[in-house]
Design an enzyme around this catalytic site. Structure first.
Site, PDB file in Angstrom:
ATOM      1  N   HIS A  95       0.920  -1.166  -0.009  1.00 28.17           N
ATOM      2  CA  HIS A  95       0.020  -0.195  -0.051  1.00 28.17           C
ATOM      3  C   HIS A  95       0.716   1.109  -0.026  1.00 28.17           C
ATOM      4  O   HIS A  95       1.947   1.337   0.520  1.00 28.17           O
ATOM      5  CB  HIS A  95      -0.750  -0.081   1.303  1.00 28.17           C
ATOM      6  CG  HIS A  95      -2.027   1.110   1.274  1.00 28.17           C
ATOM      7  ND1 HIS A  95      -1.852   2.543   1.326  1.00 28.17           N
ATOM      8  CD2 HIS A  95      -3.288   0.910   0.560  1.00 28.17           C
ATOM      9  CE1 HIS A  95      -2.815   3.078   1.278  1.00 28.17           C
ATOM     10  NE2 HIS A  95      -3.789   2.128   0.696  1.00 28.17           N
ATOM     11  N   GLY A 173      -7.333   8.950  -1.042  1.00 26.23           N
ATOM     12  CA  GLY A 173      -7.728   9.764   0.125  1.00 26.23           C
ATOM     13  C   GLY A 173      -7.919  11.298  -0.165  1.00 26.23           C
ATOM     14  O   GLY A 173      -8.034  12.338   0.811  1.00 26.23           O
TER      15      GLY A 173
END
Ligand code: PEP
Length: 251
Positions: A95, A173
């Site tokens: 990630h 995000g």
């Protein structure tokens, strides 16, 4: 036929009690024959609660991180055998938050991916370029380097267990997703790369898109020919919102 897979990466959100409440609400929404694989990635501390609430429902759970060694002097770390004890099916590997905040290298990511496969846990391997790399026309080059490094020691008969999440770093995000045509283009590139490297076995690999997926844009990604699901951060924290995204993956 690849079964779509939609996953909730809760990151560092939810206590055990909050996770339990979420899972009770979520499992009430999901019909028993729901044709999309669903995976929840809680923080380690909520794995027990998630397992208790989801066992027997068909909804799966996984870990957001693991150390590649089985045991040892690695203060603060957790190994695959420890996580297997909590019934995990999946592990997120590579990630961008692990790469960029915690300094994980391609080599370390490859070791984690190998440890997951050896433990019988399916890795979700995240790859994706930064904004400057895309602007410089280097997005494919970066993704190719990440794939080649992480999958270095993987055999063709193992590759079908791996899920690839294409997550452009600048879309995570931020509320600014990739353009669906760019996500499709990169997913098709990844699929061709996998086929060159692994042959026919690569056809089983599922490719997710991740980066500001929300209920109102999920359909645009999940209908694309080379995208088999989504890895969802912020919009997965609410069960209704996550289930709305999952429904968009039904074929
Ligand atoms: C992620 O963390 O993998 C992610 C895609 O986050 P968000 O959906 O919040 O962009």
């Amino acid at each position: 036929m690849r079964v779509p897979i939609v996953a909730a990466n809760w990151k560092m959100h939810k206590t055990g009690a909050e996770a339990r409440e979420y899972c009770r609400g979520f499992r009430a929404l999901v019909p028993g024959d729901f044709p999309v694989e669903l995976v929840i990635f809680p923080p380690f501390t909520a794995l027990g609660a998630v397992r208790e609430e989801l066992e027997g429902t068909g909804i799966k759970w996984g870990a957001q991180n693991a150390h590649p060694e089985r045991e040892g002097a690695f203060t603060g770390e957790v190994s695959l055998p420890m996580l297997r004890e909590h019934g995990i099916s999946y592990l997120i590997v590579g990630h961008s938050e692990r790469r960029n905040i915690f300094g994980e290298t391609d080599d370390f990511i490859a070791r984690k991916l190998r440890a997951a496969l050896d433990a019988g846990v399916s890795p979700i391997l995240c790859v994706g370029e930064k904004l400057a790399e895309r602007r410089a026309g280097r997005a494919r080059e970066v993704v190719e380097r990440q794939l080649a490094a992480a999958l270095e020691g993987v055999r063709a008969d193992e590759v079908g267990a791996i899920v690839i999440a294409y997550e452009p770093v600048w879309a995570i995000g931020t509320g600014v997703p990739a353009r669906p045509e760019d996500a499709q283009e990169m997913a098709a590139f990844i699929r061709r790369w996998l086929a060159d490297r692994f042959g026919g076995d690569a056809a089983a690999v599922r490719i997710q898109y991740g980066g500001s997926v929300k209920p109102d844009n999920a359909g645009a990604f999940l209908k694309l020919p080379d995208i088999d699901g989504a890895l969802v951060g912020g919009a997965s924290l609410d069960p209704d919102s996550f289930f709305a995204i999952a429904k968009a993956a039904v074929r």
